[in-house]
Scaffold this motif. Structure first.
Motif, PDB file in Angstrom:
ATOM      1  N   ALA A 114       0.846  -1.200   0.000  1.00  0.00           N
ATOM      2  CA  ALA A 114       0.000   0.000   0.000  1.00  0.00           C
ATOM      3  C   ALA A 114       0.880   1.248   0.000  1.00  0.00           C
ATOM      4  N   PHE A 115       0.465   2.205  -0.819  1.00  0.00           N
ATOM      5  CA  PHE A 115       1.137   3.501  -0.883  1.00  0.00           C
ATOM      6  C   PHE A 115       0.065   4.583  -0.701  1.00  0.00           C
ATOM      7  N   ALA A 116       0.489   5.719  -0.176  1.00  0.00           N
ATOM      8  CA  ALA A 116      -0.444   6.844   0.017  1.00  0.00           C
ATOM      9  C   ALA A 116       0.262   8.138  -0.388  1.00  0.00           C
ATOM     10  N   PHE A 117      -0.525   9.013  -1.040  1.00  0.00           N
ATOM     11  CA  PHE A 117      -0.056  10.358  -1.385  1.00  0.00           C
ATOM     12  C   PHE A 117      -0.681  11.327  -0.401  1.00  0.00           C
ATOM     13  N   GLY A 118       0.136  12.136   0.275  1.00  0.00           N
ATOM     14  CA  GLY A 118      -0.367  13.060   1.267  1.00  0.00           C
ATOM     15  C   GLY A 118       0.277  14.427   1.171  1.00  0.00           C
ATOM     16  N   LYS A 119      -0.294  15.382   1.901  1.00  0.00           N
ATOM     17  CA  LYS A 119       0.191  16.760   1.882  1.00  0.00           C
ATOM     18  C   LYS A 119       0.239  17.279   3.303  1.00  0.00           C
ATOM     19  N   LEU A 120       1.346  17.924   3.635  1.00  0.00           N
ATOM     20  CA  LEU A 120       1.531  18.521   4.943  1.00  0.00           C
ATOM     21  C   LEU A 120       2.134  19.905   4.740  1.00  0.00           C
ATOM     22  N   LYS A 121       1.357  20.909   5.133  1.00  0.00           N
ATOM     23  CA  LYS A 121       1.748  22.301   4.906  1.00  0.00           C
ATOM     24  C   LYS A 121       1.985  22.522   3.418  1.00  0.00           C
ATOM     25  N   ASP A 122       3.199  22.908   3.011  1.00  0.00           N
ATOM     26  CA  ASP A 122       3.449  23.174   1.601  1.00  0.00           C
ATOM     27  C   ASP A 122       4.249  22.061   0.944  1.00  0.00           C
ATOM     28  N   ARG A 123       4.297  20.869   1.572  1.00  0.00           N
ATOM     29  CA  ARG A 123       5.076  19.754   1.039  1.00  0.00           C
ATOM     30  C   ARG A 123       4.162  18.559   0.783  1.00  0.00           C
ATOM     31  N   GLU A 124       4.496  17.806  -0.263  1.00  0.00           N
ATOM     32  CA  GLU A 124       3.760  16.592  -0.590  1.00  0.00           C
ATOM     33  C   GLU A 124       4.661  15.380  -0.337  1.00  0.00           C
ATOM     34  N   PHE A 125       4.044  14.295   0.169  1.00  0.00           N
ATOM     35  CA  PHE A 125       4.793  13.106   0.546  1.00  0.00           C
ATOM     36  C   PHE A 125       4.206  11.888  -0.156  1.00  0.00           C
ATOM     37  N   LEU A 126       5.102  10.920  -0.434  1.00  0.00           N
ATOM     38  CA  LEU A 126       4.684   9.588  -0.849  1.00  0.00           C
ATOM     39  C   LEU A 126       5.011   8.660   0.316  1.00  0.00           C
ATOM     40  N   LEU A 127       3.983   8.066   0.910  1.00  0.00           N
ATOM     41  CA  LEU A 127       4.135   7.292   2.142  1.00  0.00           C
ATOM     42  C   LEU A 127       4.017   5.805   1.842  1.00  0.00           C
ATOM     43  N   SER A 128       4.859   5.042   2.515  1.00  0.00           N
ATOM     44  CA  SER A 128       4.762   3.567   2.446  1.00  0.00           C
ATOM     45  C   SER A 128       5.122   3.010   3.825  1.00  0.00           C
TER      46      SER A 128
END
Length: 455
Positions: A123-137
């Motif tokens: 499973a992978f997730a695309f997320g956003k925190l403040k002004d940055r975007e992350f790819l989470l695993s």
């Protein structure tokens, strides 16, 4: 002549949006914005579909390789080397705390996840925190967050706006140059509408505006030619009428019946006055008009006119203490005063106060640079006032037009043929002055003629 539309605003109050150049700018700006939105939406959709079908699987597969390269347990020196080489930030959260390759770990618990995907059972997730975007695993008890740091400067934000502003300014300048002849054409049409048929519009263009200016110039030349032909015809007819009138007056003098002779002589005198007024009007309207100016005592000139009107109810004359000597065409000023006074006498009832003629001199002030005022050579003012029935307001704008009469029946007791006031206005205008009429019903009429001392 009125060329204004129904939503006309004076030029000093005309808003930018009502000008042609302004409307073109707004249309181009709106079209450009719509085009950018459409292109951006199309490209965005295409990139999204391409990412979904081609890039994302390879990206996730690539991240699996990166995660395998990190190893378990994690090799932090290897992670720092990977983050530098790949220009990404790697953060690991686990039971032993949070660690980030740039030394600035963030709380991933506040990450706003906007997309979840699965590939190869992971499973992978695309997320956003403040002004940055992350790819989470997630791998076991550890969460891996990959982020590409944003290095956008303020110039990256404002540069497109400045370029757009520069384009709009260039577009505005271009449209202003494109429509610059419109103001010249408008001014020329206004001058032609005021009767300056010898004026020509100068527009050095080979487009539609140049054709329009040439057409207006041709129209003005045709109108001038027609007016000249009409003027020559009237002059010829008026000259030809003089001889029959003279013979008719001589023949009338041989009549024995006193009443008939007086009546015919009065009619012939009226006709002779009409011919003289027609001749004088056309002479003053000619492009080759000539004034025979000489220094004239205006007070003495007014007394001569009053002397000839002694048989009628004598008007009152008011003169300044000092004589007024002006360079005018004495014959025509005499005709002006005679017409105005005869008109005032004609419309004054027997039980009303006598008409008045006042002659004065007013100082003329000219303003320069919106600051200082300079006194000019002065303005001569003739005012003829009667205490008759007055002129209705709806007739005031027209009473100085040729052959216009308030009483359409043209009865003898109400005046002549409607040329007197028009001739007076022409005499004032050729001297560089003006004639204004004000009136109130049951209170009388005031005619004010203003002439410059030096014209």
């Amino acid at each position: 002549m009125n060329f204004n539309c129904r939503t006309h605003r004076p030029c000093g109050q005309r808003r930018f949006i009502y000008s042609l150049s302004g409307r073109l700018i707004l249309i181009f700006a709106a079209m450009g914005l719509l085009f950018l939105l459409l292109v951006g939406w199309t490209i965005g959709r295409g990139l999204k579909n391409h990412f979904e079908s081609n890039i994302r699987p390879h990206l996730l597969q690539y991240l699996e390789y990166v995660q395998a390269d990190i190893g378990t347990p994690q090799n932090y020196s290897r992670i720092v080397e990977l983050s530098r080489r790949l220009l990404i930030t790697i953060q690991i959260d686990g039971p032993d705390g949070s660690w980030s390759s740039d030394g600035q770990a963030v709380d991933l618990a506040g990450t706003e996840v906007f997309r979840r995907v699965e590939q190869g059972g992971r499973a992978f997730a695309f997320g956003k925190l403040k002004d940055r975007e992350f790819l989470l695993s997630r791998n076991g008890n550890y969460t891996y967050a990959y982020s590409i740091p944003r290095q956008r400067s303020e110039w990256d934000v404002f540069a497109p706006l400045l370029v757009l502003l520069a384009i709009l300014l260039l577009l505005y300048h271009a449209t202003r140059r494109l429509f610059a002849p419109i103001q010249t054409i408008k001014s020329g049409v206004e001058r032609i509408g005021r009767g300056e048929f010898d004026h020509r519009i100068t527009v050095s263009r080979c487009d539609e505006l140049g054709d329009l200016a040439a057409s207006i110039n041709g129209m003005a030349a045709d109108v001038q030619q027609m007016l000249d032909s009409k003027r020559q015809l009237l002059l010829a007819i008026s000259h030809e009428l003089r001889s029959p009138l003279t013979r008719a007056k001589v023949a009338t003098g041989l009549l024995d019946d006193e009443a008939q002779r007086s009546e015919i002589e009065r009619e012939l005198n009226d006709l002779e006055t009409l011919v003289e007024e027609l001749l004088e009007t056309e002479r003053l309207a000619s492009r080759h008009q000539a004034l025979h100016k000489q220094n004239t005592d205006l007070g003495e000139l007014a007394r001569e006119v009053m002397e000839k009107l002694r048989g009628n109810r004598a008007p009152k004359l008011y003169l300044p203490a000092e004589p007024i000597i002006a360079e005018v065409d004495a014959m025509r000023i005499r005709l002006l005063l005679k017409n105005l006074l005869e008109n005032a006498l004609r419309h004054t009832p027997s039980d009303a106060a006598a008409p008045e003629l006042r002659i004065g001199l007013q100082a003329a002030e000219t303003e320069r640079n919106n600051r200082t005022k300079q006194t000019g050579p002065g303005i001569i003012e003739f005012t003829v006032r009667d205490y008759g029935p007055g002129i209705p307001a709806e007739h005031l704008p027209h009473v100085a037009e040729p052959f216009y009469r308030v009483d359409p029946a043209r009865r003898r007791e109400t005046g002549g043929y409607g040329l007197g006031l028009f001739l007076c206005r022409r005499i004032a205008e050729v001297h560089g002055g003006s004639l204004d009429i004000s009136s109130e019903t049951h209170s009388g009429t005031r005619v004010r003629v203003r002439l410059p001392m030096s014209s």
